[in-house]
Write an enzyme that holds these catalytic residues in place. Structure first.
Site, PDB file in Angstrom:
ATOM      1  N   GLU A 330       0.832  -1.199   0.000  1.00 40.16           N
ATOM      2  CA  GLU A 330       0.000   0.000   0.000  1.00 40.16           C
ATOM      3  C   GLU A 330       0.865   1.247   0.000  1.00 40.16           C
ATOM      4  O   GLU A 330       1.717   1.425   0.890  1.00 40.16           O
ATOM      5  CB  GLU A 330      -0.914   0.030   1.231  1.00 40.16           C
ATOM      6  N   CYS A 331       0.682   2.097  -0.977  1.00 38.84           N
ATOM      7  CA  CYS A 331       1.319   3.420  -1.044  1.00 38.84           C
ATOM      8  C   CYS A 331       2.841   3.321  -0.909  1.00 38.84           C
ATOM      9  O   CYS A 331       3.525   3.036  -1.878  1.00 38.84           O
ATOM     10  CB  CYS A 331       0.708   4.338   0.011  1.00 38.84           C
ATOM     11  N   GLY A 332       3.385   3.542   0.278  1.00 37.88           N
ATOM     12  CA  GLY A 332       4.834   3.440   0.444  1.00 37.88           C
ATOM     13  C   GLY A 332       5.358   2.079   0.056  1.00 37.88           C
ATOM     14  O   GLY A 332       6.477   1.947  -0.449  1.00 37.88           O
TER      15      GLY A 332
END
Length: 456
Positions: A330-332
């Protein structure tokens, strides 16, 4: 039976509510109380400070991502053993998913939990006008309980007395204290908000100072009395034992990766999974016993050089993925799995190189808001018709350099589109999923982890 709880909400975002909420927690702890912190909405950074000051994991309360009964269960479960729960608001008191309703707002959460609100008002350059602001907040929705006010950024004690007299006369609620215009109680910020406490090292001295500053001019005892409310009941359903999927999930957790909802981790364990942590930043390779990996968000761009230097970690992740290890990023986590990260200053650093694509930081916000997502073809997290809710907030852009199927069909208030990428058993995207909005998504992930392990 009673249970003490109070919401600390701002008239607007950045009204100083976080520093004041943390200061209240610290001041109450100094009185020998056990305090539980909560944060309204999809935030990871403010809860890290709550956890640092209280010594208890702070939890997110979100009335849009979570069904009402689940949100209440999160609150009741998290409050166990605490003398008082302090719920920090998100943005302004009435700000949520929609400009035309209270949905997802601090106002809605406070009503659902039966929690009185202490409203933080920026009173710089005003006196009687503060009463008009408070009165407007009372009248917009008569169903909310604004039980007190803290005047923030006042010029002097005399200035505070003018505000107190006006608000108490016109609004019929107490002004519980004030904070002077004092930079010493401001917390350091970054483009996503406060700098996560996990990066700050030793915080005790500053948190202690915050507690002293708040206790000096805020009536802590008055707020303690306001917080006494009838006990909230919630039927246990979500986080009790749900299954026996005996797998081990490795979770990246350090200064670069620390954006996780506590309930996501609790749900993994409720399904029978063992959660083990490793730090890519500190050079810890992927644990060999891992049956799956959860790569959460954070600030990998701030530590891109160190992450790039840890070649053995990047290799361990890449090899495990090539061998079929299930990964939710997720994201990072998506950024880390890409070929490289280019920072604001123009430097480019190699990452794990799993996903054919490059990540570049922007100076402007790339995406922000709630998301309803469903799976695109071959996304094993989703069965047909299954949806889950989450949130997106990032300054980076991922640009594929090769063919990658999308991961999610995303719906927001701006329309629908596709997001994320699939590669082998990797599902990667910018959306932070809240498993409690649909635990079947998590169950599908854990079951694939077990299937892949059994195939080895």
């Amino acid at each position: 039976m009673t249970a003490r709880r109070v919401v600390v909400a701002g008239v607007s975002s950045g009204a100083g509510k976080t520093s004041i909420a943390i200061g209240l927690m610290a001041a109450l702890i100094k009185k020998g109380l056990t305090v539980q912190g909560f944060k309204c909405g999809p935030d990871y950074i403010d809860p890290s400070y709550h956890t640092a000051v209280t010594g208890r994991p702070s939890r997110n309360l979100d009335s849009w991502m979570l069904p009402e009964d689940v949100m209440k269960e999160v609150f009741v479960k998290g409050s166990e053993g605490a003398d008082l729960s302090i719920i920090e608001g998100v943005m302004g008191f009435y700000d949520g998913k929609s400009p035309t309703s209270n949905q997802g707002s601090t106002a809605e959460i406070s009503t659902l939990l039966g929690a009185p609100t202490i409203l933080i008002v920026d009173c710089s350059a005003m006196a009687r006008s503060a009463a008009a602001i408070v009165k407007g907040f009372q009248l917009l929705d008569p169903g909310v309980t604004i039980a007190g006010v803290i005047a923030n950024k006042v010029g002097s004690e005399g200035h505070y007395q003018l505000i107190k007299e006006a608000v108490e006369q016109e609004c019929g609620i107490p002004v519980c204290g004030y904070l002077l215009k004092d930079k010493s109680i401001e917390m350091p910020e970054r483009h996503l908000g406060l700098v996560p406490s996990i990066e700050r090292g030793e915080l005790d001295e500053q948190l202690d100072q915050l507690g002293d500053v708040v206790a000096e001019t805020v009536d802590i005892e008055q707020i303690y009395q306001i917080s006494e409310q009838p006990a909230l009941k919630a039927e246990p359903s979500m986080f009790q034992r749900r299954g026996a999927i005996d797998v081990t999930v490795a979770v990246a957790r350090d200064e670069a990766f620390n954006f996780y909802y506590q309930e996501n981790l609790d749900l993994m364990e409720a399904y029978g999974a063992q959660v083990v942590y490793f730090s890519p930043l500190k050079g810890e390779v992927l644990p060999p016993e891992a049956d799956g990996v959860y790569l959460g968000g954070g600030f990998p761009e701030q530590f891109a050089e160190q992450l790039a230097e840890n070649r053995a970690v990047r290799q361990s992740v890449r090899e495990a993925i090539e061998n079929g290890l299930p990964v939710l990023a997720e994201c990072g986590g998506l950024m880390y799995l890409s070929e490289s990260i280019t920072t604001i200053d123009g430097n480019t650093y190699p990452m794990a190189g799993v996903l054919p694509g490059k990540t570049e930081m922007q100076t402007k916000l790339a995406a922000l808001g709630y998301r309803e997502i469903s799976g695109l073809p071959n996304n094993y997290l989703f069965n047909d018709g299954m949806e889950v809710r989450g949130h997106e907030f990032h300054y980076s852009i991922f640009t594929p350099t090769g063919e990658l199927p999308g991961a999610y069909r995303v719906k927001s208030r701006f329309g629908t589109g596709e997001e994320g990428s699939l590669y082998k058993n990797v599902v990667a995207g910018y959306t932070h999923i809240h498993f409690a909005s649909n635990p079947d998504v998590l169950e599908n992930f854990l079951r694939l982890c077990k299937e892949q392990r059994n195939e080895e």
